[in-house]
Enzyme design. Sequence first.
Site, PDB file in Angstrom:
ATOM      1  N   ARG A  27      55.562  44.877  45.314  1.00  0.00           N
ATOM      2  CA  ARG A  27      54.980  45.332  44.048  1.00  0.00           C
ATOM      3  C   ARG A  27      55.296  44.389  42.889  1.00  0.00           C
ATOM      4  NH1 ARG A  27      53.505  51.023  44.168  1.00  0.00           N
ATOM      5  NH2 ARG A  27      53.420  50.876  41.919  1.00  0.00           N
ATOM      6  N   TRP A  74      56.970  42.876  37.988  1.00  0.00           N
ATOM      7  CA  TRP A  74      55.789  42.002  37.943  1.00  0.00           C
ATOM      8  C   TRP A  74      55.481  41.850  36.469  1.00  0.00           C
ATOM      9  CZ3 TRP A  74      50.635  42.412  36.272  1.00  0.00           C
ATOM     10  CH2 TRP A  74      49.770  41.411  36.749  1.00  0.00           C
ATOM     11  N   GLY A 101      54.296  49.773  33.953  1.00  0.00           N
ATOM     12  CA  GLY A 101      53.129  50.087  33.122  1.00  0.00           C
ATOM     13  C   GLY A 101      53.108  49.209  31.891  1.00  0.00           C
ATOM     14  N   GLU A 485      35.295  37.387  50.868  1.00  0.00           N
ATOM     15  CA  GLU A 485      36.632  37.834  51.269  1.00  0.00           C
ATOM     16  C   GLU A 485      37.445  36.669  51.850  1.00  0.00           C
ATOM     17  OE1 GLU A 485      38.449  40.213  50.663  1.00  0.00           O
ATOM     18  OE2 GLU A 485      39.916  40.383  52.273  1.00  0.00           O
ATOM     19  N   LYS A 489      40.957  35.454  50.309  1.00  0.00           N
ATOM     20  CA  LYS A 489      42.190  35.389  51.111  1.00  0.00           C
ATOM     21  C   LYS A 489      42.829  34.013  50.970  1.00  0.00           C
ATOM     22  CE  LYS A 489      42.929  38.633  51.636  1.00  0.00           C
ATOM     23  NZ  LYS A 489      42.312  39.899  51.396  1.00  0.00           N
ATOM     24  N   GLU A 492      44.266  33.383  47.305  1.00  0.00           N
ATOM     25  CA  GLU A 492      45.408  34.172  46.838  1.00  0.00           C
ATOM     26  C   GLU A 492      46.714  33.833  47.540  1.00  0.00           C
ATOM     27  OE1 GLU A 492      45.236  38.472  47.141  1.00  0.00           O
ATOM     28  OE2 GLU A 492      44.216  38.384  49.052  1.00  0.00           O
ATOM     29  N   HIS A 508      21.632  25.848  45.062  1.00  0.00           N
ATOM     30  CA  HIS A 508      21.394  26.056  43.630  1.00  0.00           C
ATOM     31  C   HIS A 508      22.602  25.640  42.783  1.00  0.00           C
ATOM     32  CE1 HIS A 508      17.625  28.024  44.506  1.00  0.00           C
ATOM     33  NE2 HIS A 508      18.250  28.718  45.443  1.00  0.00           N
ATOM     34  N   LYS A 607      51.031  43.963  44.755  1.00  0.00           N
ATOM     35  CA  LYS A 607      50.219  44.729  45.699  1.00  0.00           C
ATOM     36  C   LYS A 607      49.294  45.717  45.011  1.00  0.00           C
ATOM     37  CE  LYS A 607      48.873  45.992  49.752  1.00  0.00           C
ATOM     38  NZ  LYS A 607      47.846  45.105  50.332  1.00  0.00           N
TER      39      LYS A 607
HETATM   40  C1  AGP Z   1      43.499  41.690  48.136  1.00  0.00           C
HETATM   41  O1  AGP Z   1      43.969  40.802  49.060  1.00  0.00           O
HETATM   42  C2  AGP Z   1      44.095  41.707  46.839  1.00  0.00           C
HETATM   43  N1  AGP Z   1      45.440  41.410  46.769  1.00  0.00           N
HETATM   44  C3  AGP Z   1      43.457  42.548  45.749  1.00  0.00           C
HETATM   45  O2  AGP Z   1      42.235  41.931  45.489  1.00  0.00           O
HETATM   46  C4  AGP Z   1      43.232  44.058  45.994  1.00  0.00           C
HETATM   47  O3  AGP Z   1      42.259  44.244  46.981  1.00  0.00           O
HETATM   48  C5  AGP Z   1      42.803  44.706  44.672  1.00  0.00           C
HETATM   49  O4  AGP Z   1      43.829  44.566  43.740  1.00  0.00           O
HETATM   50  C6  AGP Z   1      42.411  46.158  44.819  1.00  0.00           C
HETATM   51  O5  AGP Z   1      43.482  46.928  45.245  1.00  0.00           O
HETATM   52  P1  AGP Z   1      43.287  48.411  45.760  1.00  0.00           P
HETATM   53  O6  AGP Z   1      42.434  48.345  46.963  1.00  0.00           O
HETATM   54  O7  AGP Z   1      44.665  48.899  46.031  1.00  0.00           O
HETATM   55  O8  AGP Z   1      42.602  49.172  44.669  1.00  0.00           O
END
Ligand code: AGP
Length: 612
Positions: A27, A74, A101, A485, A489, A492, A508, A607
């Site tokens: 997290r 974070w 938060g 996707e 991947k 990130e 294009h 996460k």
């Molecule tokens: C995916 O690999 C990400 N780390 C991220 O895009 C994630 O899918 C996004 O933050 C949404 O999260 P959620 O599905 O828990 O809402």
Amino acid sequence: MCGIVGYIGKREAAPILLNGLKRLEYRGYDSAGIAVVNGEMQVLKRKGSVSNLEEFMSGTVMIGATAGIAHTRWATHGSPSDRNAHPHMNVSGDIALIHNGIVENYTSLKKDLIGQGYAFTSETDSEVLVHLIDRIWKADPSLDLEGAVRQALRHVEGAYGLCIVSSREPDKIVVARKGSPLVIGIGEGEYFIASDAAPIVEHTNKVVYLSDGEMAVVTRNNYTVKTIENVEQEKRITELDFSLEKIEKGGYEHFMLKEIFEQPEVMRDVMRGRVRLDEGRIQLGGIEDYLDRLKQAKRIVICACGTSWHAGLIGEYLIEEFARIPVEVDYASEFRYRNPIVTSDDVVIVISQSGETADTLAALRLAKEKGAMVMGICNVVGSTIARETLCGMYTHAGPEVGVASTKAFTAQVIVLFMLAMALSKGRTISHDEIRLYLRDLADVPDKVARILEQNDAIKEIAAEFKDAKNALYLGRGFNFPVALEGALKLKEISYIHAEGYPAAEMKHGPIALIDEDMPVFFIATRDNTYTKIISNIEEVRSRKGRVIAIASEGDSEIGRLAEHVIYIPQASGPVMPLLTVIPMQLLAYHIATLRGCNVDRPRNLAKSVTVE
Ligand code: AGP
């Protein structure tokens, strides 16, 4: 976002808290800190990972303390550093606070507090909270910690999951939630608090989820939950249905790899009891009572973020293909701020692995306000999104710890596939067609297992591209979202710049990027777009781009065109994304690990994104 752990009971608090932080590190890992109460308050915090904190703690005395709180951060306000790490303390050092938060009005609160002589030691928004509590408590000594926190929260705008301890009242932890999840674990003469169930599950499977606007006071003997306005709340105890084993690495080097390899089993779990192959039908308990209303929707709007948004795009293709209901897919963050037209004739589907993503949650609430029926697709049982939607389906993928989503994505796509089938039944496709598509879906887990057997070969391909600076991912139809996707991947976890595009869009613009250093990952399986994709491959080859193709077994032509081919079993177009995404996940994983990146904890990411 940040991870929160609290413990109060009979055992040594520090090791329990540290262990809890390790389970929550996905997290956030910018810094970590711990506060225990043992007569007086002891606070230790360190920039970097939990292991940095652990090292720093060795030799220090936290022995004998049986209550405390801990945090892994974070960063939102203020860079990752020792002084910005939580817990934050008041000036006299007898209150410690951790926060997940964002305090939106922290600038004005901070200005007032500075005006009253408060000295700040960090750049965080969170620190205002501890001084605010201190000020309120000092102004009215008849209050207790709970009362001071309650009053302080009336001045706070924004989102919070909070845990507060004080050496003035050493036998309690006060917690509060608005927008950031908090769970209380109920043990025998001991209680655990956490931002999700991962650190709790090894101690107890009985938990209470706090709702937004609730506070709890947790002591060694009991807990009470009230609203911030001081109204007592009855809370239901929920039994967790996942084990410790599920949140450990089980022999894999990384959670991400474990989660990639879990997919055949997860896919079977997602379908279990829902896909009735013998009868050729789908049974979706969570939405059964709402299916007619769903079928009558004038329009379906899917809102999500990141990987869940990509699953949503596949959902659009599936629902429109089978059920012929118009679908729009929105980034939750855009939906909430662009005054969307949503009416009671619409169904809004929110998709979220964590069930806590702030933008997705806000989109859900907006859609409800506008009168739409809101359905959820979530992985985390009991999460806020799961609780606030009218109906929904769990993905049953088990805890996903790796920051890069893998098994949750394929589980979401399967749920959307089943939903599309359920919406089509009796309306747009025949019973026999449903039976055929379900057969195809049921065969997917075995086919995925076969693709996973190619892991070593995929690693060899990855080795050739580990030093790439850029990469393009191209696909068409159902495979276009997989291209997006695949690119997400890679970027990130490896920090290589990557773009996903519909293959035909390449000419294009992106075609200008192609040169002899550019790897281009093509999804070129046998379906109705195959010949077009082959032309796109030729276009890349003639500009000396390096082509890596994901192709169907038995395709004898493609080897002539691509530098590398990863063959996957044949399947019908609608289930294909469940297969083509697997090599994408493995390629990203291996490229990143070969570059020495920490794939489970990519820089700057967390996460679940519980801030806007
Ligand atoms: C995916 O690999 C990400 N780390 C991220 O895009 C994630 O899918 C996004 O933050 C949404 O999260 P959620 O599905 O828990 O809402």
